[in-house]
Design a protein around this motif. Structure first.
Motif, short mmCIF file in Angstrom:
data_model
loop_
_atom_site.label_atom_id
_atom_site.label_comp_id
_atom_site.label_asym_id
_atom_site.label_seq_id
_atom_site.Cartn_x
_atom_site.Cartn_y
_atom_site.Cartn_z
N PHE A 769 51.52 37.20 20.35
CA PHE A 769 51.96 38.07 21.44
C PHE A 769 53.26 38.76 21.07
O PHE A 769 54.22 38.12 20.62
N LEU A 770 53.24 40.09 21.26
CA LEU A 770 54.43 40.93 21.08
C LEU A 770 55.00 41.25 22.45
O LEU A 770 54.28 41.69 23.35
N CYS A 771 56.29 41.04 22.62
CA CYS A 771 56.94 41.32 23.89
C CYS A 771 57.68 42.65 23.78
O CYS A 771 58.58 42.81 22.95
N LEU A 772 57.32 43.60 24.63
CA LEU A 772 57.96 44.92 24.63
C LEU A 772 58.79 45.08 25.90
O LEU A 772 58.42 44.59 26.97
N GLY A 773 59.91 45.76 25.75
CA GLY A 773 60.71 46.12 26.92
C GLY A 773 60.03 47.25 27.69
O GLY A 773 59.11 47.90 27.20
N PRO A 774 60.52 47.50 28.93
CA PRO A 774 59.87 48.52 29.76
C PRO A 774 59.92 49.90 29.13
O PRO A 774 59.06 50.74 29.39
N ARG A 775 60.96 50.18 28.31
CA ARG A 775 61.11 51.54 27.76
C ARG A 775 60.63 51.64 26.31
O ARG A 775 60.79 52.68 25.69
N GLU A 776 60.08 50.54 25.72
CA GLU A 776 59.62 50.58 24.33
C GLU A 776 58.22 51.17 24.27
O GLU A 776 57.35 50.87 25.09
N ALA A 777 58.01 52.03 23.24
CA ALA A 777 56.70 52.66 23.06
C ALA A 777 55.74 51.65 22.46
O ALA A 777 56.08 50.97 21.49
N PRO A 778 54.55 51.53 23.01
CA PRO A 778 53.59 50.58 22.46
C PRO A 778 53.03 51.07 21.12
O PRO A 778 53.00 52.29 20.86
N GLY A 779 52.61 50.15 20.31
CA GLY A 779 51.93 50.48 19.06
C GLY A 779 52.78 50.34 17.82
O GLY A 779 52.30 49.86 16.79
N ALA A 780 54.03 50.74 17.87
CA ALA A 780 54.86 50.72 16.66
C ALA A 780 55.13 49.30 16.19
O ALA A 780 54.95 48.95 15.01
N ALA A 781 55.57 48.46 17.10
CA ALA A 781 55.86 47.07 16.72
C ALA A 781 54.59 46.33 16.32
O ALA A 781 54.59 45.51 15.40
N GLU A 782 53.49 46.66 17.01
CA GLU A 782 52.23 46.01 16.65
C GLU A 782 51.80 46.38 15.25
O GLU A 782 51.32 45.53 14.47
N GLN A 799 48.56 41.01 20.38
CA GLN A 799 48.55 41.61 21.71
C GLN A 799 49.98 41.96 22.12
O GLN A 799 50.90 41.15 21.93
N GLU A 800 50.14 43.14 22.63
CA GLU A 800 51.44 43.57 23.15
C GLU A 800 51.52 43.25 24.63
O GLU A 800 50.58 43.51 25.39
N VAL A 801 52.66 42.67 25.01
CA VAL A 801 52.90 42.30 26.41
C VAL A 801 54.18 42.98 26.85
O VAL A 801 55.22 42.88 26.19
N VAL A 802 54.12 43.68 27.96
CA VAL A 802 55.29 44.39 28.50
C VAL A 802 55.98 43.50 29.52
O VAL A 802 55.34 42.95 30.42
N TRP A 803 57.30 43.39 29.36
CA TRP A 803 58.08 42.62 30.32
C TRP A 803 58.11 43.37 31.64
O TRP A 803 58.50 44.55 31.70
N GLY A 804 57.73 42.71 32.72
CA GLY A 804 57.79 43.34 34.03
C GLY A 804 59.13 43.08 34.70
O GLY A 804 60.05 42.51 34.13
N GLU A 805 59.23 43.49 35.91
CA GLU A 805 60.45 43.25 36.66
C GLU A 805 60.65 41.75 36.87
O GLU A 805 59.71 41.04 37.21
N GLY A 806 61.89 41.29 36.66
CA GLY A 806 62.19 39.87 36.80
C GLY A 806 61.83 39.07 35.57
O GLY A 806 62.08 37.89 35.51
N ALA A 807 61.25 39.74 34.57
CA ALA A 807 60.87 39.05 33.35
C ALA A 807 61.84 39.34 32.23
O ALA A 807 61.52 39.28 31.08
N GLY A 808 63.05 39.72 32.57
CA GLY A 808 64.04 39.95 31.54
C GLY A 808 64.40 41.41 31.39
O GLY A 808 65.18 41.75 30.52
N ALA A 809 63.84 42.27 32.24
CA ALA A 809 64.13 43.68 32.08
C ALA A 809 65.56 44.01 32.36
O ALA A 809 66.12 44.90 31.76
N GLY A 810 66.21 43.27 33.22
CA GLY A 810 67.58 43.61 33.58
C GLY A 810 68.62 42.69 33.02
O GLY A 810 69.76 42.72 33.44
N GLU A 811 68.25 41.77 32.07
CA GLU A 811 69.22 40.82 31.58
C GLU A 811 70.20 41.50 30.64
O GLU A 811 69.86 42.47 29.97
N PRO A 812 71.43 41.02 30.50
CA PRO A 812 72.38 41.61 29.59
C PRO A 812 71.97 41.37 28.16
O PRO A 812 71.32 40.38 27.84
#
Length: 914
Positions: A769-782, A799-812
């Motif tokens: 599993f690949l974890c992508l941020g909300p603003r990362e373009a899919p495909g490149a990391a894969e 498989q690419e997985v996008v972090w949703g809200e509350g899943a680390g999108a706003g962490e420092p």
């Protein structure tokens, strides 16, 4: 640890006269009182008579007549060279300790173990049984050649009726005589043997004197039928007296047809006949239980007997070649009677040698059988042979053997039995040589025989010579004997046997392992040959069986050590409590069918004990590089001994060496809420200690929920498809790390790939599993990850997985690994991140893989489930005060995920080079 009950304490070191006195007669059936025979009566006499047998009177002319003097002497030298090699091995083993009853069987079994020793011992017993029957059949034939109604010799008396029934009757009567002597004990046997020895010696002396005293004469030969049944004119052989022309004519070979069988003779067939008559060197060793001092009597008596018989054979060869023409030698194998000053004395010698050989074989067989029965290798089948008289005579074994000889007499196939007997003897001789060779190669300090005229070269040459002779004499019997030995050894291995005898194989393995461990240089380690070497710390194996088997699958042919820490301080204890526990843990390894070593230690705390084991477990280049721990949570421990088939069956405690049920050796699981031996603080500290020591760490949670078929040793074939999910990113720091190519992430991939190589996991599908941020373009990391997997030869679905809200999108953005755990800020935020990551992983576990390679197949009603999840284990915080918080985050991260492995790798383990 060695027990204080040393085997040396089985002896009274100071007897009444200041000499060493055995308490039990060194294993003799009736104690020391049963040991009565001297070297001469117990070893020299039976060995001489067995090596002479009937050959010395009836086959000298056969050997010299066909092979000639030069080849006959060469055959004799080769035969005695082979026998001498075995004699050297017998002498070495016999002078290395107390030899008990059973002779060669005792030597072989106490060296090579009960499986090989028992199989060869039974074959040696059968050889003696058949040898007794062969001697009796030969005796019957010799009697009937002179006194039989169908005798064809010129001096036959023709008074005894012949036929199969009559022959069987004569053999049975002679067997009754032999059995009666042997049943009454070794003392009567020794006196009877000495009497026959005197008769044989007198007969041979008369023959030797006759060669000199008798003048030239013509000796009528047995008439042969003509081509059409007509009788041929009388034929004569010539006794010339000492004549140089006769010697010259007899020097070379002159192979011809054997007048008794019609077969054409050659070097191999003549040599086989000569060798058949010399295979009696174990007759004295078989009497080891009745000898006063077997360690001295066996080597001395055997050497004397071999030397004596060799000299007699050489004299007879020379005298026959000097005085008898080839026609007489080839056409009358019993010519000794014709040239004797008193022919009846030769007959007495022939009958005495056959009778003594049968007695020697029967009493030797009974002693071997009694030793086999006493060792209980074949169970109730041989149990009656344990019975002995008050004086220690195993009369039941004699009767048992008598019955088997009677059955062999019913067959009446003398020539076939003779070849089988010789081959079985050679198997035993080869085993004795192999035993001595093994002891010499093992270099055990306690192998220091007082007889030193041997080396591993003589032992190895003895083994090779015996095997060569087996196939030269009878290839079919040789192959069959080796097959029978293998089957008997397999039977004894399956049945189990005594483990207290000592196995030379263990000494040989130790010697070889030590040698190769010294050659295993850690400085030559290379990443492309890396393999996991695991140290699994186990508190109570009752609750850790699934993890124990899972770790066995993860080792990939590497070192696997089960470690356990017993709490305590040796200063306050009377003895070490750890040593008695090894037996239970080794039984655990056997029952669980895992390939693991056991290492136990005593320490005031589990953490210190773990440090001890991490530092000192293993040896040389084989030391653990990965620590495996169960997860520290509040789940009540389960008792897998109650549900696992390998442990729920009661152990067989009826046989020697069997252990009691493991349920009695380990305490019951800890009750819920009871205090633990390890605190949360020390648990995390142990993880930190391992990382400081540059060890990889694996924490296993909920391993008891693994599908049972995945922990089996089979191929793992099942109708239920499973996934193995790998999350090679630190989910507690999803956007601050170096991506998917750091050392720890690659270690996760390697461990998951190794698990997929195990047959039970072949059908499981690997997902990364690949974890992508909300603003990362899919495909490149894969794409980058797929390229890396291709280089590493890892087959997996990405498989690419996008972090949703509350899943680390706003962490420092974290600047340091473990920052959420180390920093004073972010406790709530880190907890929320752990919950979000946990929800994300659980969400992916419940999903299929779509139409890709890992997706459900057409017609599937239910998608695959996740059998095991690999997660990135963050480093513990630098501040020990934050260890409980770190453990709480791990608990939140892995809650309800099912079987999970939290992995942190610190060493490079992958390589893209060839």
């Amino acid at each position: 640890m060695a027990s204080e009950s040393s085997p040396l304490l089985a002896y009274r070191l100071l007897g009444e006269e200041g000499t060493a006195l055995p308490l039990n007669g060194a294993g003799a059936p009736g104690g020391a009182s049963a040991r009565k025979l001297s070297t001469f009566l117990g070893v020299v006499v039976p060995t001489v008579l067995s090596m002479f047998s009937i050959v010395v009177f009836l086959r000298i002319g056969f050997v010299v007549g066909h092979a000639g003097l030069l080849q006959a002497l060469a055959m004799l030298l080769v035969a005695y060279f082979i026998l001498a090699l075995t004699v050297l091995s017998v002498c070495a083993i016999a002078t290395n300790g107390a030899v008990q009853g059973g002779g060669a069987y005792f030597m072989i079994s106490r060296t090579l173990g009960p499986e090989v020793g028992g199989s060869i011992g039974l074959m040696f017993y059968l050889a003696n049984v058949c040898g007794c029957a062969v001697s009796l059949l030969g005796l019957v034939e010799s009697v009937l050649d002179v006194f039989g109604a169908d005798a064809t010799g010129p001096s036959g008396l023709r008074v005894l009726p012949q036929g199969y029934g009559w022959n069987l009757l004569y053999g049975s009567l002679l067997l009754g005589l032999v059995g009666g002597v042997c049943t009454l004990g070794a003392g009567l046997y020794a006196r009877a043997s000495f009497l026959t020895f005197l008769l044989v010696s007198g007969s041979l002396a008369s023959v030797l004197i006759s060669f000199v005293a008798v003048g030239p004469r013509d000796i009528p030969l047995t008439p042969r039928p003509g081509p059409n049944g007509s009788s041929l004119p009388p034929r004569f052989g010539h006794f010339t007296g000492f004549n140089s022309s006769t010697l010259k004519d007899n020097l070379g070979a002159g192979y011809a047809e054997d007048y008794t069988t019609g077969a054409m003779m050659n070097f191999a067939s003549v040599f086989a006949v000569l060798f058949n008559g010399c295979t009696g060197i174990m007759a004295g060793a078989n009497m080891s239980g009745e000898l006063k001092d077997p360690s001295r009597a066996i080597p001395l008596g055997t050497i004397v007997a071999v030397a004596y018989t060799f000299i007699v054979y050489v004299l007879l060869f020379f005298l026959s070649s000097f005085t008898c023409d080839r026609t007489l030698l080839q056409e009358d194998y019993g010519f000794f009677r014709a040239i004797s000053l008193w022919p009846p004395l030769v007959l007495i010698g022939i009958y005495a040698t056959a009778l003594s050989a049968s007695m020697s074989s029967l009493i030797g067989a009974s002693r071997i059988l009694h030793a086999l029965a006493r060792d209980d290798l074949f169970g109730v089948i041989l149990a009656p042979a344990k019975v002995v008289s008050r004086g220690g005579n195993p009369w039941a074994a004699v009767l048992y053997s008598w019955g088997l000889v009677q059955l062999v007499l019913l067959a009446g196939k003398l020539n076939t039995l003779a070849a089988v007997v010789t081959v079985f003897y050679l198997v035993a001789y080869a085993a004795v040589d192999l035993s001595c060779l093994s002891l010499e190669w093992a270099s055990a300090p306690n192998f220091r025989p007082t007889f030193s005229l041997f080396s591993w070269h003589t032992c190895l040459l003895g083994v090779a010579s015996c095997l060569l002779m087996m196939f030269l004499i009878s290839p079919g019997a040789a192959g069959g004997s080796l097959l029978l030995m293998g089957l008997l050894a397999a039977l004894l291995t399956a049945r189990g046997g005594p483990s207290s005898w000592g196995y030379v194989s263990q000494a040989l393995l130790f010697h070889q392992v030590r040698k190769y461990l010294l050659r295993l240089d850690v400085r030559k380690d290379h990443v492309k040959f890396w393999r996991p070497q695991l140290l699994l710390l186990v508190g109570n194996p009752r609750g850790a069986l699934p993890l124990l088997r899972l770790a066995n699958q993860l080792k990939k042919g590497g070192l696997y050590v089960l470690g356990h820490v017993t709490l305590g301080d040796l200063d306050s204890l009377p003895s070490d409590p750890v040593q008695p526990q090894y037996g239970a843990w080794l039984s655990l390894v056997d029952r669980a069918q895992v390939k693991a070593f056991v290492d136990l230690t005593l320490s005031p705390s589990v953490r210190q004990g773990a440090q001890h084991l991490l530092r000192i477990s293993g040896l040389g280049g084989m030391k653990p590089n990965t620590l495996v721990l169960g997860f520290y949570d509040d789940a009540p421990p389960q008792d897998h001994f109650l549900t696992d088939p390998a442990f729920s069956e009661p152990a067989d405690s009826t046989r020697e060496g069997s252990s009691p049920a493991l349920s009695t050796l380990f305490p019951p699981p800890r009750a819920p809420g009871s205090p633990r031996a390890l605190s949360p603080q020390d648990y995390v500290a142990t993880v930190a200690d391992a990382l400081k020591m540059n060890k990889n760490v694996v924490l296993a949670r909920a391993s008891g929920a693994l599908p049972p078929e995945r922990l089996s040793r089979g191929s793992g074939g099942t109708s239920q498809l499973h996934h193995v999910d790998v999350w090679p990113l630190n989910l507690l720091r999803p956007r601050g790390g170096p991506g998917y190519v750091d050392v720890c992430g690659l270690f996760l991939l390697q461990m998951a790939t190794i698990l997929g190589m195990v047959p039970a996991w072949h059908s499981a599908r690997l997902r990364i599993f690949l974890c992508l941020g909300p603003r990362e373009a899919p495909g490149a990391a894969e794409g980058r990850l797929r390229a890396l997997l291709s280089q590493l030869r890892i087959r997996a679905e990405v498989q690419e997985v996008v972090w949703g809200e509350g899943a680390g999108a706003g962490e420092p953005e974290a600047e340091e690994e473990g920052d959420f755990v180390n920093s004073g800020r972010g406790d709530v935020e880190a907890e929320a991140l752990a919950r979000s990551a946990n929800a994300l992983v659980r969400a992916q576990q419940g999903r299929g893989t779509g139409g890709g390679p890992g997706g459900p197949e057409d017609g599937d009603t239910e998608g695959p489930t996740t059998a095991l999840t690999f997660l990135y284990l963050p480093r513990p915080p630098a501040d020990p005060a934050r260890y409980p918080r770190y453990l709480a985050l791990l608990e939140t991260l892995t809650r309800d995920l099912g079987p999970t492995l939290l992995v942190h790798g610190v060493t490079p383990v992958t390589c893209t080079d060839l």
